[in-house]
Scaffold this active site. Sequence first.
Site, PDB file in Angstrom:
ATOM      1  N   ASP A 222       6.586   1.297   8.547  1.00 60.74           N
ATOM      2  CA  ASP A 222       7.793   1.589   7.781  1.00 60.74           C
ATOM      3  C   ASP A 222       9.042   1.588   8.655  1.00 60.74           C
ATOM      4  OD1 ASP A 222       9.307   2.697   5.480  1.00 60.74           O
ATOM      5  OD2 ASP A 222       9.458   4.453   6.779  1.00 60.74           O
TER       6      ASP A 222
ATOM      7  N   LEU B  59      14.085   6.432   2.063  1.00 60.65           N
ATOM      8  CA  LEU B  59      15.348   5.726   1.827  1.00 60.65           C
ATOM      9  C   LEU B  59      15.573   4.584   2.801  1.00 60.65           C
ATOM     10  CD1 LEU B  59      17.631   8.799   1.109  1.00 60.65           C
ATOM     11  CD2 LEU B  59      16.899   7.067  -0.520  1.00 60.65           C
ATOM     12  N   ARG B  60      14.586   4.344   3.672  1.00 57.77           N
ATOM     13  CA  ARG B  60      14.768   3.229   4.614  1.00 57.77           C
ATOM     14  C   ARG B  60      14.861   1.900   3.883  1.00 57.77           C
ATOM     15  NH1 ARG B  60      10.868   5.801   8.416  1.00 57.77           N
ATOM     16  NH2 ARG B  60      12.093   6.759  10.053  1.00 57.77           N
ATOM     17  N   GLY B  61      14.211   1.823   2.725  1.00 60.63           N
ATOM     18  CA  GLY B  61      14.261   0.582   1.955  1.00 60.63           C
ATOM     19  C   GLY B  61      15.678   0.215   1.569  1.00 60.63           C
TER      20      GLY B  61
ATOM     21  N   THR C 102      17.826  -0.629   4.706  1.00 61.35           N
ATOM     22  CA  THR C 102      17.515  -1.943   5.276  1.00 61.35           C
ATOM     23  C   THR C 102      17.997  -3.059   4.364  1.00 61.35           C
ATOM     24  OG1 THR C 102      15.562  -0.987   6.320  1.00 61.35           O
ATOM     25  CG2 THR C 102      15.692  -3.382   6.258  1.00 61.35           C
TER      26      THR C 102
END
Length: 333
Positions: free
Chosen positions: A190, A271-273, A276
């Site tokens: 991830d 919330l990395r999605g 990114t």
Amino acid sequence: MARFPFSAIVGQDEMKQALLIAAVDPTIGGVMVFGDRGTGKSTAARALAALLPPMSAVENCRFACAPDEKGTCPDPCTSGRTRKRPVPVVDLPLGASEDRVVGALDLERALRTGEKRFEPGLLAKAHRGFLYIDEINLLEDHLVDLLLDVAASGENVVEREGLSVRHRAKFVLIGSGNPEEGELRPQLLDRFGLSVEVRTPDEMEKRVEIMKRCGAHDRDPDAFAGQWAEEDAKILKQIERGKKKVASLEVPDDVLEDAATLCLAVGADGLRGELTLMRAAKALAALNGARAVRREHLIAVAPMALRHRLRRDVLDETGSTTRIERAIEESFG
């Protein structure tokens, strides 16, 4: 010997685009490449670095300080002269120890002269370039964790053996691996910015063309590189233009809402999605010379930004890419 030109790589368009996006914005967090052996993963990483122009560094600085960083590394790099160096591509072997990766006390010097001196590791050598790890899924977890920490912070901190050293280590992390040989833990996966899949080409024409180009490179690498120099120069110009433009681009609210909508639709963890997606869409827009970031940029980068962040759904065993494409169709038509 001239390296295989980036523009001469046949197919693998998603991998090449992910590498170019990471070259435009290294803060995206690296690229994880999953796929079969012998599909051009390491060739593409080295070819991209080779086409980049040499970088300026303070003369004799072991940490490759840029001229405006002079005197800020553990070495007394106070030379007023600069030298051009190739952009580094550092291979991290599976058997590497932590000392070799982060650096350690120079024991030979300590025994000979009594002086405690830090010997830079692979992270220092990769500064301002690329760190490539083949079969990263077989690397020990604590090393992967360490690498991702440094890649995210851009700084390597070593506190051991009476040494306290801190130096810049900004690089594009590229990992590759074959999932059939072992999985990378989801927590680590991830933290990679982008994830792409490469497959052995199954079209006859592509396979024949690959053999022709590899044969031409084997016979005369310099002549083959010359044939592709013009195409590589176009890519270089595209990267340079993108790097200049990316900082000035803003992502409009409607595109941010699209990113959140898509992440909710696919059930992305954390919330990395979204973050990114936002950065990658901006880098792609800059790479393409667009005046604004639009939904089409977001959709183009969505599979590589999200496929490694989806929760497993026991009721839906279709592949991650299919789930993302279906969510795009349902959300945006």
